[in-house]
Design a protein around this motif. Structure first.
Motif, PDB file in Angstrom:
ATOM      1  N   ILE A  30       0.840  -1.203   0.000  1.00 25.08           N
ATOM      2  CA  ILE A  30       0.000   0.000   0.000  1.00 25.08           C
ATOM      3  C   ILE A  30       0.876   1.255   0.000  1.00 25.08           C
ATOM      4  CG2 ILE A  30      -1.646   1.351   1.352  1.00 25.08           C
ATOM      5  CD1 ILE A  30      -2.897  -1.301   2.244  1.00 25.08           C
ATOM      6  N   ASP A  31       1.901   1.260   0.860  1.00 28.26           N
ATOM      7  CA  ASP A  31       2.834   2.406   0.894  1.00 28.26           C
ATOM      8  C   ASP A  31       3.517   2.605  -0.460  1.00 28.26           C
ATOM      9  OD1 ASP A  31       2.179   2.828   3.527  1.00 28.26           O
ATOM     10  OD2 ASP A  31       3.932   1.753   4.322  1.00 28.26           O
ATOM     11  N   LEU A  32       3.927   1.498  -1.100  1.00 32.97           N
ATOM     12  CA  LEU A  32       4.581   1.596  -2.411  1.00 32.97           C
ATOM     13  C   LEU A  32       3.633   2.206  -3.442  1.00 32.97           C
ATOM     14  CD1 LEU A  32       6.917   0.965  -4.374  1.00 32.97           C
ATOM     15  CD2 LEU A  32       5.953  -1.327  -4.659  1.00 32.97           C
ATOM     16  N   MET A  33       2.355   1.741  -3.438  1.00 33.26           N
ATOM     17  CA  MET A  33       1.399   2.240  -4.414  1.00 33.26           C
ATOM     18  C   MET A  33       1.070   3.721  -4.174  1.00 33.26           C
ATOM     19  SD  MET A  33       0.788  -0.034  -6.583  1.00 33.26           S
ATOM     20  CE  MET A  33       1.694  -1.579  -6.686  1.00 33.26           C
ATOM     21  N   ARG A  34       0.986   4.117  -2.901  1.00 35.32           N
ATOM     22  CA  ARG A  34       0.719   5.516  -2.609  1.00 35.32           C
ATOM     23  C   ARG A  34       1.875   6.414  -3.058  1.00 35.32           C
ATOM     24  NH1 ARG A  34      -1.922   4.717   3.443  1.00 35.32           N
ATOM     25  NH2 ARG A  34      -4.085   4.311   2.729  1.00 35.32           N
ATOM     26  N   GLU A  35       3.069   5.906  -2.844  1.00 33.57           N
ATOM     27  CA  GLU A  35       4.244   6.704  -3.253  1.00 33.57           C
ATOM     28  C   GLU A  35       4.312   6.872  -4.767  1.00 33.57           C
ATOM     29  OE1 GLU A  35       8.195   7.479  -4.682  1.00 33.57           O
ATOM     30  OE2 GLU A  35       7.354   5.456  -4.718  1.00 33.57           O
ATOM     31  N   ALA A  36       3.836   5.854  -5.511  1.00 33.81           N
ATOM     32  CA  ALA A  36       3.887   5.896  -6.984  1.00 33.81           C
ATOM     33  C   ALA A  36       2.586   6.379  -7.602  1.00 33.81           C
ATOM     34  CB  ALA A  36       4.226   4.500  -7.519  1.00 33.81           C
ATOM     35  N   GLU A  37       1.566   6.673  -6.776  1.00 34.37           N
ATOM     36  CA  GLU A  37       0.228   6.960  -7.303  1.00 34.37           C
ATOM     37  C   GLU A  37       0.211   8.105  -8.319  1.00 34.37           C
ATOM     38  OE1 GLU A  37      -4.342   7.495  -5.618  1.00 34.37           O
ATOM     39  OE2 GLU A  37      -2.631   7.700  -4.254  1.00 34.37           O
ATOM     40  N   ALA A  38       0.889   9.212  -8.020  1.00 34.87           N
ATOM     41  CA  ALA A  38       0.857  10.371  -8.922  1.00 34.87           C
ATOM     42  C   ALA A  38       1.447  10.023 -10.287  1.00 34.87           C
ATOM     43  CB  ALA A  38       1.614  11.534  -8.292  1.00 34.87           C
ATOM     44  N   ASP A  39       2.543   9.268 -10.299  1.00 33.28           N
ATOM     45  CA  ASP A  39       3.158   8.876 -11.566  1.00 33.28           C
ATOM     46  C   ASP A  39       2.274   7.906 -12.337  1.00 33.28           C
ATOM     47  OD1 ASP A  39       5.377  10.455 -11.222  1.00 33.28           O
ATOM     48  OD2 ASP A  39       6.548   8.887 -10.226  1.00 33.28           O
ATOM     49  N   LEU A  40       1.637   6.949 -11.612  1.00 32.87           N
ATOM     50  CA  LEU A  40       0.818   5.950 -12.281  1.00 32.87           C
ATOM     51  C   LEU A  40      -0.422   6.575 -12.910  1.00 32.87           C
ATOM     52  CD1 LEU A  40       1.027   2.986  -9.717  1.00 32.87           C
ATOM     53  CD2 LEU A  40       2.340   3.327 -11.801  1.00 32.87           C
ATOM     54  N   ARG A  41      -0.975   7.619 -12.273  1.00 27.54           N
ATOM     55  CA  ARG A  41      -2.175   8.259 -12.813  1.00 27.54           C
ATOM     56  C   ARG A  41      -1.921   8.960 -14.156  1.00 27.54           C
ATOM     57  NH1 ARG A  41      -5.359  11.112  -7.759  1.00 27.54           N
ATOM     58  NH2 ARG A  41      -6.434   9.217  -7.009  1.00 27.54           N
ATOM     59  N   LYS A  42      -0.662   9.337 -14.418  1.00 25.62           N
ATOM     60  CA  LYS A  42      -0.353   9.991 -15.698  1.00 25.62           C
ATOM     61  C   LYS A  42      -0.652   9.068 -16.867  1.00 25.62           C
ATOM     62  CE  LYS A  42       3.253  12.924 -13.683  1.00 25.62           C
ATOM     63  NZ  LYS A  42       4.703  13.224 -13.664  1.00 25.62           N
ATOM     64  N   GLU A  43      -0.494   7.762 -16.635  1.00 26.22           N
ATOM     65  CA  GLU A  43      -0.774   6.809 -17.706  1.00 26.22           C
ATOM     66  C   GLU A  43      -2.059   6.025 -17.447  1.00 26.22           C
ATOM     67  OE1 GLU A  43       1.622   3.291 -20.103  1.00 26.22           O
ATOM     68  OE2 GLU A  43       2.701   4.896 -19.105  1.00 26.22           O
ATOM     69  N   LEU A  44      -2.444   5.922 -16.157  1.00 23.14           N
ATOM     70  CA  LEU A  44      -3.662   5.188 -15.791  1.00 23.14           C
ATOM     71  C   LEU A  44      -4.582   6.145 -15.039  1.00 23.14           C
ATOM     72  CD1 LEU A  44      -1.881   1.957 -14.450  1.00 23.14           C
ATOM     73  CD2 LEU A  44      -2.851   2.301 -16.729  1.00 23.14           C
ATOM     74  N   PRO A  45      -5.356   6.948 -15.755  1.00 24.68           N
ATOM     75  CA  PRO A  45      -6.172   7.996 -15.105  1.00 24.68           C
ATOM     76  C   PRO A  45      -7.131   7.453 -14.049  1.00 24.68           C
ATOM     77  CG  PRO A  45      -6.107   8.304 -17.489  1.00 24.68           C
ATOM     78  CD  PRO A  45      -5.491   6.970 -17.225  1.00 24.68           C
ATOM     79  N   ARG A  46      -7.594   6.182 -14.173  1.00 25.10           N
ATOM     80  CA  ARG A  46      -8.567   5.639 -13.207  1.00 25.10           C
ATOM     81  C   ARG A  46      -7.910   5.058 -11.967  1.00 25.10           C
ATOM     82  NH1 ARG A  46     -11.781   1.187 -15.744  1.00 25.10           N
ATOM     83  NH2 ARG A  46      -9.733   0.635 -16.609  1.00 25.10           N
ATOM     84  N   PHE A  47      -6.584   5.077 -11.926  1.00 29.38           N
ATOM     85  CA  PHE A  47      -5.894   4.432 -10.806  1.00 29.38           C
ATOM     86  C   PHE A  47      -6.125   5.201  -9.505  1.00 29.38           C
ATOM     87  CE2 PHE A  47      -2.258   3.793  -8.032  1.00 29.38           C
ATOM     88  CZ  PHE A  47      -2.161   2.402  -8.007  1.00 29.38           C
ATOM     89  N   SER A  48      -6.423   4.425  -8.443  1.00 27.90           N
ATOM     90  CA  SER A  48      -6.593   5.010  -7.105  1.00 27.90           C
ATOM     91  C   SER A  48      -6.260   3.947  -6.073  1.00 27.90           C
ATOM     92  CB  SER A  48      -8.021   5.515  -6.896  1.00 27.90           C
ATOM     93  OG  SER A  48      -8.220   5.925  -5.549  1.00 27.90           O
ATOM     94  N   VAL A  49      -5.355   4.245  -5.168  1.00 32.31           N
ATOM     95  CA  VAL A  49      -4.975   3.286  -4.127  1.00 32.31           C
ATOM     96  C   VAL A  49      -6.174   2.975  -3.234  1.00 32.31           C
ATOM     97  CG1 VAL A  49      -3.464   2.896  -2.147  1.00 32.31           C
ATOM     98  CG2 VAL A  49      -2.581   4.064  -4.182  1.00 32.31           C
ATOM     99  N   ALA A  50      -7.026   3.997  -3.009  1.00 36.32           N
ATOM    100  CA  ALA A  50      -8.163   3.809  -2.093  1.00 36.32           C
ATOM    101  C   ALA A  50      -9.159   2.779  -2.610  1.00 36.32           C
ATOM    102  CB  ALA A  50      -8.854   5.151  -1.871  1.00 36.32           C
ATOM    103  N   THR A  51      -9.203   2.578  -3.904  1.00 38.72           N
ATOM    104  CA  THR A  51     -10.194   1.649  -4.480  1.00 38.72           C
ATOM    105  C   THR A  51      -9.562   0.400  -5.070  1.00 38.72           C
ATOM    106  OG1 THR A  51     -10.112   2.809  -6.607  1.00 38.72           O
ATOM    107  CG2 THR A  51     -11.751   3.567  -4.995  1.00 38.72           C
ATOM    108  N   LEU A  52      -8.275   0.167  -4.753  1.00 42.23           N
ATOM    109  CA  LEU A  52      -7.604  -0.991  -5.356  1.00 42.23           C
ATOM    110  C   LEU A  52      -8.224  -2.305  -4.870  1.00 42.23           C
ATOM    111  CD1 LEU A  52      -3.769  -0.217  -5.547  1.00 42.23           C
ATOM    112  CD2 LEU A  52      -5.343  -0.713  -7.411  1.00 42.23           C
ATOM    113  N   ILE A  53      -8.431  -2.453  -3.561  1.00 44.72           N
ATOM    114  CA  ILE A  53      -9.008  -3.708  -3.046  1.00 44.72           C
ATOM    115  C   ILE A  53     -10.449  -3.808  -3.560  1.00 44.72           C
ATOM    116  CG2 ILE A  53      -9.713  -4.978  -0.981  1.00 44.72           C
ATOM    117  CD1 ILE A  53      -7.341  -3.799   0.472  1.00 44.72           C
TER     118      ILE A  53
END
Length: 492
Positions: free
Chosen positions: A42-65
């Protein structure tokens, strides 16, 4: 929850234990729906969240599970096909935007039936950096001499480049002290001890060093001693990267000899060239001034010859006019001579008439004598007529003499005018020839003037070129001086 494992307390305990791990673990069911993420992932995904959203606009750590793992893939079909056939752990690397992750996907089974997947996530940044560092080290190791020491200066290892430069085998240097590569006096000096003290303090050192190879061979290296720190920040070892520059040092030594031998001659040659260039420049300036003076004189000569040419034209015109007048005077004099000759005929006629009158007077006198007294008056008249006839004869003789004189003078004038005409004709020819020559001289002088102007411009160009050469020689002298200084620095 995994389908069919909700009542598996052992698996539930294992999943709970994952939360205590530092590994980044994500669990998905057989349909690839994410059902669990431990705190590390979870910490890893939160740290990378801003970068991942640039290519995956729907990405959200809060809704991953509860979401499907397909969210990480632009083309999930290939991923699903690969996972459907997966029977053992599979390693993969994926890139999302600027992020790169290393994944290990392990299928989970219960009594032979697959119930889901465990996905281990790792940021590949450090691994890729390490690979880059390793590649760089391999490149350095391939091109440079590398040797490792303990903090006490004991040799740990050395690569082939170092051994070849120093002339040793690896077993001859491992475990030996660095002091075997330096001269005895330096090895016993305080400077050498301080050299190792600075390395143990973590101070980087780089310079050109003289080292001693096998059998006392002098080896020059361009080297850098690099303290290597451990995880606690303490110096663990020293690695030296070096390049064998013995050949260059020998060349520089030879260069020093050449400098000592030849730079004096070069300086002398440049001084001589500079002096000669200065003299040439001065001579060119003087020549330019002289040529300009000649060019100005030529222009003045052109002007003078032009004036002479105009005067000769006027003289030729005046001579032609005088020639015409002399010819006209000659014609008039010839007419006068002809008139004088014609008057000779008239005088002759008068003389003939006077003779006849004289004869008549004589006859009248004879007849008066015959008449006697009656003829006395007639005799007087006859006598007077005779006297007049005699006077007319004498006058006619005098006129004849004068006409002869006029005719003689006319003949002399005609002769003189002929001579004058011939002389003027000769002068006329000379004036014509002279005028033609003056015109030719004027044309030639104008050509000379133009040529001298061109020569003046050419000499000015030469003068400028000589000044440029002089400047270039000066610059060459400065450059040689700088080269000499640089070379002296190099061979120190």
């Amino acid at each position: 929850m995994f389908k069919g494992i909700g009542r598996n307390s052992a698996l539930t305990s294992k999943i709970a234990a994952l939360d205590a791990l530092r590994a980044n673990v994500m669990i998905a069911d057989d349909d690839l729906n994410i059902i669990h993420m431990n705190p590390s992932v979870i910490d890893l995904m939160r740290e990378a969240e801003a970068d991942l959203r640039k290519e995956l606009p729907r990405f959200s750590v809060a809704t991953l599970i509860g979401s499907n793992i397909d969210i990480f893939h632009k083309n999930p079909g290939h991923q699903r096909k690969m996972l459907a056939a997966l029977s053992k752990p599979h390693d993969a690397t994926i890139k999302v935007g600027h992020r790169t992750f290393d994944l290990r996907v392990t299928p989970l089974s219960d009594r032979g039936k697959r119930i889901g997947f465990v996905v281990e996530w790792n940021d590949a940044k450090e691994r890729l950096l390490n690979l880059d560092y390793i590649a760089q080290f391999v490149a350095v190791n391939r091109s440079q001499a590398v040797i490792e020491f303990t903090t006490d200066g004991q040799v740990v290892s050395a690569n082939e480049n170092f051994l070849k430069a120093m002339g040793y085998r690896l077993d001859e240097v491992v475990g030996k002290h660095h002091g075997m590569f330096v001269e005895p006096d330096y090895r016993a000096s305080r400077d050498y001890a301080e050299f190792w003290d600075r390395l143990r303090r973590g101070e980087f050192q780089a310079a050109q060093y003289k080292r001693i190879g096998k059998n006392g061979k002098a080896v020059w290296i361009e080297g850098a001693y690099n303290p290597i720190f451990d995880a606690s920040g303490k110096v663990a070892k020293v690695v030296k990267f070096a390049t064998d520059i013995t050949a260059q040092v020998e060349l520089l030594a030879n260069l020093k000899i050449l400098i000592d031998q030849n730079f004096g001659e070069i300086d002398g040659a440049i001084d001589q060239s500079s002096n000669e260039a200065g003299a040439a420049s001065k001579a060119a300036d003087e020549t330019s001034a002289n040529v300009q003076m000649v060019a100005a004189s030529a222009e003045e000569l052109v002007a003078s010859i032009g004036e002479i040419s105009q005067s000769m034209v006027k003289s030729r015109s005046a001579t032609d006019d005088a020639f015409g007048r002399v010819v006209s005077a000659g014609h008039s004099t010839e007419k006068l001579s002809n008139a004088a000759q014609a008057m000779n005929g008239i005088v002759g006629l008068i003389q003939s008439i006077a003779g006849q009158i004289n004869l008549l007077a004589l006859n009248a006198t004879i007849e008066a004598a015959r008449a006697g007294e009656a003829g006395k008056g007639f005799a007087v008249v006859a006598s007077e007529v005779k006297n007049l006839a005699n006077q007319a004869a004498r006058a006619t003789e005098q006129i004849s003499k004068e006409i002869d004189g006029v005719q003689t003078t006319s003949d002399e004038v005609v002769t003189a005018l002929g001579a004058i005409r011939e002389a003027i004709g000769t002068v006329r020819e000379y004036v014509t020839v002279t005028a033609t020559a003056v015109e030719q001289q004027s044309s030639v002088t104008q050509s000379i003037s133009a040529t001298m102007q061109s020569a003046s411009a050419a000499v000015s160009t030469v003068s400028a070129s000589v000044r440029e050469i002089s400047s270039a020689v000066h610059e060459a002298a400065v450059a040689v001086g700088k080269t000499k200084e640089a070379a002296s620095v190099l061979v120190r």
